[in-house]
Design a protein around this motif. Structure first.
Motif, PDB file in Angstrom:
ATOM      1  N   ASN A 172      47.468  22.616  10.417  1.00 52.13           N
ATOM      2  CA  ASN A 172      47.834  23.521   9.317  1.00 52.13           C
ATOM      3  C   ASN A 172      48.905  24.534   9.718  1.00 52.13           C
ATOM      4  OD1 ASN A 172      46.289  22.527   7.169  1.00 52.13           O
ATOM      5  ND2 ASN A 172      44.450  23.362   8.137  1.00 52.13           N
ATOM      6  N   GLU A 173      48.924  24.864  11.026  1.00 53.41           N
ATOM      7  CA  GLU A 173      49.922  25.840  11.474  1.00 53.41           C
ATOM      8  C   GLU A 173      51.347  25.296  11.328  1.00 53.41           C
ATOM      9  OE1 GLU A 173      48.539  26.757  15.421  1.00 53.41           O
ATOM     10  OE2 GLU A 173      46.608  27.396  14.599  1.00 53.41           O
ATOM     11  N   MET A 174      51.467  23.957  11.264  1.00 53.78           N
ATOM     12  CA  MET A 174      52.798  23.367  11.155  1.00 53.78           C
ATOM     13  C   MET A 174      53.184  23.077   9.711  1.00 53.78           C
ATOM     14  SD  MET A 174      52.460  20.794  14.348  1.00 53.78           S
ATOM     15  CE  MET A 174      54.171  20.310  14.279  1.00 53.78           C
ATOM     16  N   LEU A 175      52.255  23.280   8.787  1.00 56.00           N
ATOM     17  CA  LEU A 175      52.519  22.870   7.404  1.00 56.00           C
ATOM     18  C   LEU A 175      52.901  24.057   6.528  1.00 56.00           C
ATOM     19  CD1 LEU A 175      49.411  20.519   6.953  1.00 56.00           C
ATOM     20  CD2 LEU A 175      51.725  19.856   7.601  1.00 56.00           C
ATOM     21  N   LYS A 176      53.816  23.803   5.595  1.00 51.91           N
ATOM     22  CA  LYS A 176      54.215  24.861   4.660  1.00 51.91           C
ATOM     23  C   LYS A 176      53.616  24.626   3.277  1.00 51.91           C
ATOM     24  CE  LYS A 176      58.407  26.441   6.842  1.00 51.91           C
ATOM     25  NZ  LYS A 176      58.565  25.412   7.918  1.00 51.91           N
ATOM     26  N   LYS A 177      53.597  23.331   2.863  1.00 52.85           N
ATOM     27  CA  LYS A 177      53.159  23.052   1.488  1.00 52.85           C
ATOM     28  C   LYS A 177      51.763  22.417   1.454  1.00 52.85           C
ATOM     29  CE  LYS A 177      57.018  20.777   0.697  1.00 52.85           C
ATOM     30  NZ  LYS A 177      58.032  19.946   0.114  1.00 52.85           N
ATOM     31  N   SER A 178      51.537  21.418   2.302  1.00 52.57           N
ATOM     32  CA  SER A 178      50.244  20.725   2.285  1.00 52.57           C
ATOM     33  C   SER A 178      49.223  21.459   3.144  1.00 52.57           C
ATOM     34  CB  SER A 178      50.402  19.308   2.821  1.00 52.57           C
ATOM     35  OG  SER A 178      51.167  18.533   1.947  1.00 52.57           O
ATOM     36  N   ARG A 179      47.939  21.039   3.004  1.00 47.99           N
ATOM     37  CA  ARG A 179      46.859  21.586   3.832  1.00 47.99           C
ATOM     38  C   ARG A 179      45.949  20.448   4.283  1.00 47.99           C
ATOM     39  NH1 ARG A 179      49.062  25.039   5.718  1.00 47.99           N
ATOM     40  NH2 ARG A 179      48.199  27.060   6.020  1.00 47.99           N
ATOM     41  N   VAL A 180      45.387  20.563   5.476  1.00 48.86           N
ATOM     42  CA  VAL A 180      44.470  19.537   5.977  1.00 48.86           C
ATOM     43  C   VAL A 180      43.112  20.166   6.254  1.00 48.86           C
ATOM     44  CG1 VAL A 180      43.957  18.046   7.952  1.00 48.86           C
ATOM     45  CG2 VAL A 180      46.254  18.074   6.985  1.00 48.86           C
ATOM     46  N   SER A 181      42.095  19.452   5.849  1.00 50.38           N
ATOM     47  CA  SER A 181      40.749  19.930   6.115  1.00 50.38           C
ATOM     48  C   SER A 181      39.957  18.799   6.771  1.00 50.38           C
ATOM     49  CB  SER A 181      40.200  20.334   4.750  1.00 50.38           C
ATOM     50  OG  SER A 181      38.907  20.576   4.810  1.00 50.38           O
ATOM     51  N   ILE A 182      39.197  19.132   7.798  1.00 54.15           N
ATOM     52  CA  ILE A 182      38.499  18.089   8.562  1.00 54.15           C
ATOM     53  C   ILE A 182      37.016  18.094   8.215  1.00 54.15           C
ATOM     54  CG2 ILE A 182      37.934  17.258  10.901  1.00 54.15           C
ATOM     55  CD1 ILE A 182      40.901  17.320  10.456  1.00 54.15           C
ATOM     56  N   ILE A 183      36.470  16.909   7.948  1.00 50.30           N
ATOM     57  CA  ILE A 183      35.018  16.780   7.794  1.00 50.30           C
ATOM     58  C   ILE A 183      34.516  15.927   8.957  1.00 50.30           C
ATOM     59  CG2 ILE A 183      33.132  15.992   6.300  1.00 50.30           C
ATOM     60  CD1 ILE A 183      34.962  16.351   3.922  1.00 50.30           C
ATOM     61  N   GLY A 184      33.821  16.557   9.890  1.00 48.29           N
ATOM     62  CA  GLY A 184      33.281  15.824  11.035  1.00 48.29           C
ATOM     63  C   GLY A 184      31.836  15.447  10.748  1.00 48.29           C
ATOM     64  N   ILE A 185      31.442  14.230  11.192  1.00 46.37           N
ATOM     65  CA  ILE A 185      30.044  13.807  10.999  1.00 46.37           C
ATOM     66  C   ILE A 185      29.477  13.397  12.359  1.00 46.37           C
ATOM     67  CG2 ILE A 185      28.502  12.189   9.822  1.00 46.37           C
ATOM     68  CD1 ILE A 185      30.616  11.721   7.734  1.00 46.37           C
ATOM     69  N   THR A 186      28.268  13.844  12.648  1.00 45.96           N
ATOM     70  CA  THR A 186      27.660  13.452  13.929  1.00 45.96           C
ATOM     71  C   THR A 186      26.144  13.370  13.799  1.00 45.96           C
ATOM     72  OG1 THR A 186      27.315  14.059  16.248  1.00 45.96           O
ATOM     73  CG2 THR A 186      27.654  15.867  14.731  1.00 45.96           C
ATOM     74  N   ASN A 187      25.514  12.499  14.614  1.00 46.18           N
ATOM     75  CA  ASN A 187      24.051  12.546  14.629  1.00 46.18           C
ATOM     76  C   ASN A 187      23.544  13.221  15.902  1.00 46.18           C
ATOM     77  OD1 ASN A 187      24.340  10.481  16.483  1.00 46.18           O
ATOM     78  ND2 ASN A 187      23.898   8.875  14.985  1.00 46.18           N
ATOM     79  N   ASN A 188      24.447  13.879  16.589  1.00 39.96           N
ATOM     80  CA  ASN A 188      24.051  14.612  17.789  1.00 39.96           C
ATOM     81  C   ASN A 188      23.946  16.106  17.444  1.00 39.96           C
ATOM     82  OD1 ASN A 188      24.024  15.995  20.200  1.00 39.96           O
ATOM     83  ND2 ASN A 188      25.260  14.458  21.248  1.00 39.96           N
TER      84      ASN A 188
END
Ligand code: ATP
Ligand code: MG
Length: 416
Positions: A172-188
């Protein structure tokens, strides 16, 4: 027999019990996910801003195996696509158990996002920085919100460390217009606390959602809902679904296990031309699945671990009491591994392999104290099933253990 008749009996055989088998398949995503309204609601509340072009928080979803994490996220991804009339948002799914190097994860994400054939990332040869830069430029041109789902996120971490999360959470620090969001999944459940550095932990775990195991009653509802579409009326004996649910509830409220037991039971009944699926089929299915699971574990042991397990088995077969100690196992191990041309590891390393086999549930070892003389481990007799599986393992194909009998334990024949 002619080629025509070879498959005839299978082609003509009509299923009497299973109406639609794909509904029982592992990959099948049902139209509704029962008993997950709260979790679905929480995730939707977090990612809803993406429809209005605002970046939602990153999310970490944690829950034991078979608690519906992957199914819920895929279900929400589908619904999001339908609701996203303004085409403001894209969701990308990557399973880090299958796609498991930093390059392949970035490559996979990038090529789902990059549709222009002239700008696709090559299969090999670029540095991570280069892919990352190209991807950032492309993402920004798209002027959208990107939800990137990283399923089985701890698998990538175990193999690769947290570089990839660093890249993705700083994009996100490199983006001006778009945005990225992370959804992490784990069973630990310890993934965030134990594995991630504080900086990445706070970024990745902005929101944390825990999926509890299903109760037996919830598993019954889930199975009944599938059974309605998968089976003909009266195909299942009344006791079958509660029994499958009880077995899966014991194994930590796992809906996958519940469905597996039901599917294997039904297949067995169908194959046998039985009129109904009964609890006897379920008993068979449970045993079969347990054996399959043991087979998978034994087959996937490292070669040294297999040598240690074989040493335990061969020491036991030469011992009068049936139980053996680490010391006895080690002397057998030295003979087997040198006769077969493997590196001979130290006793301490072999003791570590023994602990690991114990942790995997392949053997049962107890610490035994000899007072001042110290402590050793006593290993219980290895089950016949495991002996069977290991003896048929390809690394022992050319080994003749017959020469190894009590009293003349000095020599192995290794045919080559
Ligand atoms: N609430 C539910 N209703 C119907 N089916 C469900 C539900 N929850 C899970 N399932 C089914 O159970 C199986 C396992 O679910 P899923 O793959 O989502 O588990 P998971 O939590 O991702 O497990 P793992 O950690 O092992 O990946 C899938 O076939 C899924 O469709
Ligand atoms: Mg999953």
């Amino acid at each position: 027999m002619t080629a025509d008749s070879l498959f005839k009996k299978y082609l003509e055989k009509k299923n009497r019990l299973i109406k639609d088998r794909k509904i029982l398949d592992k990959e099948y995503l049902p139209d509704q996910l029962l008993h997950r309204d709260n979790e679905i609601g929480e995730i939707v509340d977090i990612i809803a801003p993406s429809l209005g072009r605002n970046k939602p928080s990153n999310i970490l979803i944690i829950g034991q195996t078979g608690t519906g994490k992957t199914a819920v996220v895929k279900y929400i991804g589908k619904e999001l696509e339908k609701a996203d009339k303004g085409n403001n948002c894209r969701s990308i799914y990557v399973n880090c158990e299958v796609v498991d190097t930093p390059y392949s994860i970035l490559y996979n994400i990038a090529n789902q996002i990059i549709t222009d054939p002239n700008r696709k990332i090559p299969f090999t040869g670029w540095s991570l920085e280069k892919i990352f830069n190209e991807l950032s430029v492309y993402i920004d041109e798209e002027d959208k919100i990107f939800l990137i789902v990283l399923d089985e996120i701890d698998m990538s971490f175990r193999k690769n460390g947290d570089d990839i999360f660093y890249y993705l959470t700083t994009i996100n620090e490199m983006l001006k217009k778009s945005r990225v969001s992370i959804i992490g999944i784990t069973n630990n459940s310890m993934f965030a606390e134990k594995m991630l550095t504080p900086k990445i932990r706070s970024r990745l775990g902005e929101e944390k959602i825990v999926f509890p195991p299903y109760t037996p009653e919830q598993l019954i509802d889930i199975l009944r809902d599938r059974a309605k579409y998968a089976f003909y009326p009266d195909a299942l004996d009344e006791a079958v679904i509660p029994y499958c649910a009880a077995i899966a509830a014991q194994a930590s409220g796992d809906a996958r296990k519940a469905l597996d037991v039901l599917r294997v039971s039904a297949d067995a009944a169908e194959r046998n031309d039985d009129l109904k699926v009964t609890t006897a089929h379920v008993d068979y299915a449970r045993q079969k699945l347990e054996l399959d699971a043991v087979y998978e574990v034994v087959k996937n042991l490292t070669e040294q671990s297999k040598l240690v397990l074989m040493s335990i088995i061969k020491t036991e077969s030469g011992s009068d009491s049936g139980s053996v100690t680490t010391g006895n196992v080690y002397s057998t191990y030295v003979k087997i591994s040198s006769a077969m041309g493997y590196n001979v590891l130290t006793q301490r390393m072999v003791a570590n392999f023994i602990s690991e086999l114990d942790m995997l549930g392949i053997i049962t070892a107890r610490v035994k104290s000899f007072g001042r003389q110290g402590r050793t481990k006593e290993i219980e007799k290895v089950s016949e099933n495991i002996v069977d599986i290991l003896e048929r393992d390809e690394i022992f194909n050319n080994t003749n253990f017959n020469a190894f009998r009590k009293g003349k334990q000095t020599q192995f024949n290794v045919d080559s």
